[in-house]
Design a protein around this motif. Structure first.
Motif, short mmCIF file in Angstrom:
data_model
loop_
_atom_site.label_atom_id
_atom_site.label_comp_id
_atom_site.label_asym_id
_atom_site.label_seq_id
_atom_site.Cartn_x
_atom_site.Cartn_y
_atom_site.Cartn_z
N ASP A 122 -4.50 1.67 -6.86
CA ASP A 122 -5.32 2.17 -7.96
C ASP A 122 -5.44 3.68 -7.91
O ASP A 122 -5.41 4.36 -8.94
N GLY A 123 -5.57 4.21 -6.69
CA GLY A 123 -5.62 5.66 -6.57
C GLY A 123 -4.31 6.29 -7.00
O GLY A 123 -4.29 7.34 -7.66
N LEU A 176 -2.24 5.10 -9.20
CA LEU A 176 -2.06 4.97 -10.65
C LEU A 176 -3.14 5.71 -11.44
O LEU A 176 -3.17 5.61 -12.67
N SER A 177 -3.99 6.45 -10.76
CA SER A 177 -5.02 7.23 -11.45
C SER A 177 -4.61 8.69 -11.61
O SER A 177 -5.39 9.48 -12.14
N THR A 178 -3.41 9.04 -11.17
CA THR A 178 -2.96 10.43 -11.31
C THR A 178 -2.73 10.76 -12.77
O THR A 178 -2.53 9.88 -13.63
N GLU A 179 -2.74 12.04 -13.06
CA GLU A 179 -2.58 12.49 -14.45
C GLU A 179 -1.24 12.05 -15.03
O GLU A 179 -1.16 11.64 -16.19
N VAL A 236 -1.48 8.36 -15.99
CA VAL A 236 -2.31 8.15 -17.18
C VAL A 236 -1.56 8.58 -18.43
O VAL A 236 -1.57 7.89 -19.46
N ARG A 280 -3.17 -1.74 -16.67
CA ARG A 280 -3.96 -1.47 -15.47
C ARG A 280 -4.40 -0.01 -15.43
O ARG A 280 -5.55 0.30 -15.09
N ILE A 281 -3.48 0.89 -15.76
CA ILE A 281 -3.82 2.32 -15.76
C ILE A 281 -4.83 2.62 -16.86
O ILE A 281 -5.81 3.36 -16.64
N ARG A 313 -8.45 1.92 -16.14
CA ARG A 313 -9.15 2.76 -15.16
C ARG A 313 -9.15 4.23 -15.55
O ARG A 313 -9.74 5.05 -14.85
N ALA A 314 -8.48 4.54 -16.65
CA ALA A 314 -8.41 5.94 -17.07
C ALA A 314 -9.72 6.37 -17.71
O ALA A 314 -10.45 5.56 -18.28
N PRO A 315 -10.10 7.67 -17.58
CA PRO A 315 -11.31 8.17 -18.23
C PRO A 315 -11.24 7.95 -19.74
O PRO A 315 -10.18 8.09 -20.36
#
Length: 498
Positions: free
Chosen positions: A407-408, A410-413, A416, A492-493, A496-498
């Motif tokens: 998850d970390g 796949l949270s990169t810019e 996203v 999934r991304i 969790r994306a803002p």
């Protein structure tokens, strides 16, 4: 019985020509010729093969005759005699060896009276025709075996390229290297057509070397209506309409046959053939929904290549560590099972479906995954894709980064941005039904029937939405493969994306 040889031979040729016109698949073999000759002579006839066995005979031929003829038949077959006549009981027997290369077959004619000169001439003529037919059959058999061997070699070359080993593919050819392997890049053209048409298309373009000019055509061993065509890039070939390009015949087939469709990959280096094949599958899914029925791949860069390389590699290696020491066959089966049905993997590797299931079971237990779940399959596919990328440049003795969570990672810019661009075609319209169906479909394990039940719609509607999504996303979703993996990652991304 008096026989007028020229007229009877004319009748034989007319009958054979008539049979060939009536049925193109009819083979006027030795049995047909022997029955015809028996009727003309009023005699019983047998064709004894090189091993002394009756290959064909008239219905009432007395087999006991051959027992007393064994010494003569041996000499005729071995070349010591060309013909012999004798009497066995009430039968006048004439034996004649056919062909020149020993051991030779022998034509045996048994009748109540000796053969006249005309009957002897007719027997010799028909014997010559029988030998020509037998030689033609052997030649056809050799040609068929050659075609099958050439097809197996082409499939082996494709398999080597799909595993990123063009050098191994060259070694398989034993010096008869196809021109394609001398090219630096290739495109995969994936033709969908009726299964029965694949052989006809391959035969029409096959050259004397067993290849297809500058390319290769291979029956897909997984999907019966797919023909895999590997061709060098045609960017600089032909005119503006592509008429001079190597792919022109394939495009013409699609244009002239409404049940055909063609997906074309980007040009890639030979070791990246597997990536080009996936691209062609995505393009074919799009082509099936367009009026032209031809589509080129215009996809985005794969997610694995956009993630921060050191962190991604650290995660992938940690994720795959439990199966790092697994046998090569286990790893091959696992990789293929992420792209094809299990029955297709069994056909590709020439193993049983139970063997495939057993290997996947060991991988599931080691990784703690359920490979029936598309989310688990997508996570494993991402780890394998990252692990297959070239190692990052830099100091080899540098401290490896801490292993991140998926998850970390796949949270990169970059991740996203990739997911937003991937899902944008589903969100651009006011109707969100396709988007809702896809989410429910992933949650239901990519099971259309469960999705229909969960949403309260028909299974037909679910599949219609999936076909629409294939066209919007330019990804194949109706068969196992990277299209489903990308969809799972994008959801999934996005969640969790803002």
């Amino acid at each position: 019985m008096a026989v007028s040889t020229p007229q009877v031979l004319d009748e034989l040729l007319r009958q054979l020509s008539s049979r060939a016109r009536q049925d193109a698949d009819l083979d006027p073999g030795p049995q047909t010729l022997i029955d015809w000759l028996g009727r003309q002579l009023g005699a019983e006839i047998a064709l004894v093969d090189r091993g002394g066995t009756v290959e064909a005979s008239t219905a009432r031929f007395p087999p006991a005759i051959l027992d007393s003829l064994r010494p003569v038949l041996t000499r005729l077959s071995g070349g010591q005699l060309a013909a012999a006549a004798s009497q066995v009981g009430a039968f006048h027997v004439r034996c004649e060896a056919l062909g020149r290369d020993g051991p030779r077959p022998v034509l045996v004619v048994a009748g109540p009276l000796p053969l006249t000169r005309e009957a002897l001439a007719l027997t010799s003529h028909v014997g010559a025709v029988i030998e020509v037919v037998r030689r033609a059959r052997r030649a056809d058999g050799l040609a068929l075996r050659y075609q099958r061997a050439a097809a197996r070699l082409r499939l082996a070359i494709l398999a080597a390229l799909m595993t990123g080993e063009p050098t191994l593919a060259r070694r398989m050819t034993a010096g008869a290297v196809p021109p394609l392997l001398d090219a630096e890049r290739l495109r995969v053209h994936l033709l969908r057509c009726p299964p029965a048409d694949r052989g006809r298309i391959i035969d029409a373009h096959e050259d004397a070397s067993g290849y297809h000019g500058c390319g290769l055509m291979v029956r897909c061993p997984v999907y019966d209506d797919h023909l895999i065509c590997l061709l060098p890039p045609d960017d600089d070939a032909g005119g503006a309409d592509g008429s001079g390009s190597p792919a022109a015949p394939l495009r013409a087939l699609v244009r002239d046959n409404p049940h055909y469709a063609l997906g074309i990959s980007a040009a890639v280096p030979l070791p990246d053939t597997a990536r080009a094949y996936d691209q062609a599958r995505h393009a074919l899914a799009v082509a099936c929904h367009t009026s032209e029925r031809v589509a080129d791949y215009h996809g985005r860069p794969p997610l694995a290549g956009l993630l921060p390389r050191p962190q991604a590699l650290a995660w992938a290696r940690a994720f795959l560590e439990p199966i790092r020491a697994a046998p090569r066959l286990t790893l091959d089966i696992t990789s293929l099972a992420l792209h094809f049905p299990r029955s297709g993997v069994a056909r590709l590797l020439d193993v049983s479906r139970n063997t495939v299931t057993a290997h996947l079971g060991r991988v599931q237990d080691a990784l703690g995954l359920d490979l029936q779940d598309p989310r688990s399959r997508a996570e494993l596919a991402l780890a394998l894709a990252i692990n297959d990328l070239p190692s990052p440049d830099g100091d080899p003795v540098a401290e490896p980064p801490p292993t991140p969570s998926v998850d970390g990672l796949l949270s990169t810019e970059a991740a996203v941005t990739w997911a937003q661009a991937f899902l944008q075609p589903l969100l651009s319209g006011t109707d969100r039904a396709v988007h809702r169906t896809l989410r429910a479909w992933v949650e239901a394990g990519a099971d259309a029937q469960r999705t229909a039940r969960d949403l309260g719609i028909s299974r037909t509607t679910v599949r219609a939405h999936l076909r629409t999504a294939e066209q919007l996303l330019q990804r194949g979703l109706l068969t196992p493969g990277p299209g489903i993996h990308d969809l799972v990652h994008a959801f999934r991304i996005a969640d969790r994306a803002p």
